[in-house]
Write a protein that holds these residues in place. Structure first.
Motif, PDB file in Angstrom:
ATOM      1  N   VAL A 172       0.847  -1.203   0.000  1.00  0.00           N
ATOM      2  CA  VAL A 172       0.000   0.000   0.000  1.00  0.00           C
ATOM      3  C   VAL A 172       0.878   1.248   0.000  1.00  0.00           C
ATOM      4  N   ARG A 173       0.440   2.228  -0.767  1.00  0.00           N
ATOM      5  CA  ARG A 173       1.084   3.539  -0.763  1.00  0.00           C
ATOM      6  C   ARG A 173       0.145   4.520  -0.093  1.00  0.00           C
ATOM      7  N   ARG A 174       0.703   5.664   0.306  1.00  0.00           N
ATOM      8  CA  ARG A 174      -0.133   6.739   0.834  1.00  0.00           C
ATOM      9  C   ARG A 174      -1.028   7.232  -0.299  1.00  0.00           C
TER      10      ARG A 174
ATOM     11  N   PHE B  10      -3.905   3.699   5.687  1.00  0.00           N
ATOM     12  CA  PHE B  10      -3.237   3.401   6.970  1.00  0.00           C
ATOM     13  C   PHE B  10      -3.696   2.055   7.530  1.00  0.00           C
ATOM     14  N   THR B  11      -4.992   1.765   7.382  1.00  0.00           N
ATOM     15  CA  THR B  11      -5.506   0.503   7.924  1.00  0.00           C
ATOM     16  C   THR B  11      -4.864  -0.676   7.191  1.00  0.00           C
ATOM     17  N   ARG B  12      -4.737  -0.558   5.865  1.00  0.00           N
ATOM     18  CA  ARG B  12      -4.024  -1.607   5.130  1.00  0.00           C
ATOM     19  C   ARG B  12      -2.579  -1.690   5.614  1.00  0.00           C
ATOM     20  N   GLY B  13      -1.997  -0.536   5.884  1.00  0.00           N
ATOM     21  CA  GLY B  13      -0.599  -0.491   6.339  1.00  0.00           C
ATOM     22  C   GLY B  13      -0.388  -1.174   7.685  1.00  0.00           C
TER      23      GLY B  13
ATOM     24  N   ALA C  68       4.021   7.483  -4.478  1.00  0.00           N
ATOM     25  CA  ALA C  68       4.240   6.834  -5.778  1.00  0.00           C
ATOM     26  C   ALA C  68       5.619   7.145  -6.349  1.00  0.00           C
ATOM     27  N   ASP C  69       6.316   8.165  -5.823  1.00  0.00           N
ATOM     28  CA  ASP C  69       7.647   8.514  -6.318  1.00  0.00           C
ATOM     29  C   ASP C  69       8.764   7.892  -5.491  1.00  0.00           C
ATOM     30  N   GLY C  70       8.382   7.025  -4.533  1.00  0.00           N
ATOM     31  CA  GLY C  70       9.416   6.393  -3.714  1.00  0.00           C
ATOM     32  C   GLY C  70       9.915   7.273  -2.577  1.00  0.00           C
ATOM     33  N   ASN C  71       9.138   8.285  -2.237  1.00  0.00           N
ATOM     34  CA  ASN C  71       9.497   9.103  -1.071  1.00  0.00           C
ATOM     35  C   ASN C  71       8.687   8.670   0.144  1.00  0.00           C
TER      36      ASN C  71
END
Ligand code: PDG
Length: 320
Positions: free
Chosen positions: A165-167, A185-188, A205-208
């Protein structure tokens, strides 16, 4: 941590003292539709759009040792959030401050978690026009919450960078508006628990790096304290951390933090109002730096709690 044991002993003494108090509000007090009610009895009306659509914003200040900490910063952020999502403040700032003080007084709590929620209210019968609603205020005060338990703060916690999961993108939900669209967040947190850790760090999505389930994330490399400058809630605790770092002669970087850099960090900690400075000593199963709570984290931890007695940052509550 030099102040850990003294801070903890004083806090536990206050909790023990509170446990001897009696009355309808000692467990918590809520303000719902103009009335003060015991927190456990408070109810949300079903048709409030806050409940039906998560159409709301909120803020969480805290009370520590009988003082509100940086309340005006929280109220400023709440006002900015309201403006961004086109909601009118349901009461004036002075009225809100008055309610927040009265809630604490009713509970007699010396250390408290305070939640202020503003929802869009409900649609007028027969319409679905979000401009024609009356915003609604809810608030409650309950005993102080430790997102990371104090015990764990001494040893440090175990985090992961989520892979599944991403933000949620900034272009979809503005993270600077404190919101409860917590699906990512819940998935996280489930992914973290599945991987034997407790604390998810979500990348964008940019790896930050972005943030986690209710906390900002800070890393220390050499003499620089780094934390993401965008794509996250502008945390009040984060602000305090950056001020402490600057006052201590450290460099600060409020900007992009590539995920790759985290694995090379000397120290990592998370920060939030509900728990303060929360050290991370394991990341993706590997030790962070030496695998112990580091000296910068420790020094910031001490100073952060010391500032809770600073009259310029706090508002003392009159409990009479
Ligand atoms: N990022 C997010 C997504 C948050 O929800 C919070 C606050 C922070 C950062 C840190 O902001 P500040 O330093 O201003 O507190 N999170 C509290 C955590 C308490 C809880 O119950 O999980 C909140 O969401 O109330």
């Amino acid at each position: 941590m030099q102040t850990y044991s003294t801070m903890r002993a004083a806090y536990e003494a206050r909790v023990a003292e509170h446990a001897r108090r009696t009355g309808p509000f000692v467990g918590g007090c809520a303000w719902v539709r103009g009335e003060y009610v015991p927190a456990e009895e408070a109810q949300v009306p079903l048709f409030d759009l806050g409940f039906l659509r998560s159409d709301l914003t909120y803020d969480v200040p805290a009370v520590w040792d009988g003082r509100y900490f940086r309340l005006e910063d929280h109220l400023d952020r709440l006002e900015r959030s309201l403006a961004k999502i086109r909601m009118a403040p349901p009461v004036s700032r002075d009225e809100l401050r008055g309610i927040l003080v009265e809630l604490v007084r009713k509970t007699q709590l010396r250390d408290a978690y305070v939640d202020i929620i503003v929802t869009r209210g409900r649609f007028k019968p027969g319409t679905r026009d979000p401009r024609n609603t009356e915003t609604a205020l809810y608030a409650f005060v309950i005993p102080y919450i430790w997102v990371m338990p104090l015990d764990q703060q001494q040893a440090g916690g175990s985090a992961i960078v989520t892979r599944n999961v991403r933000r949620i993108p900034v272009s979809a939900v503005d993270p600077t508006v404190k919101n409860l669209q917590w699906g990512d967040f819940t998935r996280g947190i489930f992914e973290a628990l599945d991987r034997g850790a407790n604390w998810p760090f979500l990348p964008d999505a940019d790896g930050n790096l972005t943030e986690g389930i209710g906390y900002n994330i800070v890393m220390v490399k050499d003499d620089t304290v780094m934390t993401p400058g965008r794509g996250v809630l502008e945390g009040v605790t984060r602000k305090t951390v950056l001020e402490i770092a600057e006052a201590s002669g450290l460099k600060t970087h409020l900007g992009d933090v590539p995920i790759g850099g985290l694995y090379d960090a000397d120290e990592i900690f998370m920060c939030t109002t509900a728990g303060g400075i929360m050290p991370i000593t394991t990341l993706d199963g590997q030790p962070v730096g030496g695998g112990q709570v580091g000296p910068v984290t420790s020094a910031i931890w001490d100073r952060y709690w010391a500032l809770h007695a600073d009259p310029t940052l706090t508002m003392q509550i009159d409990y009479e």
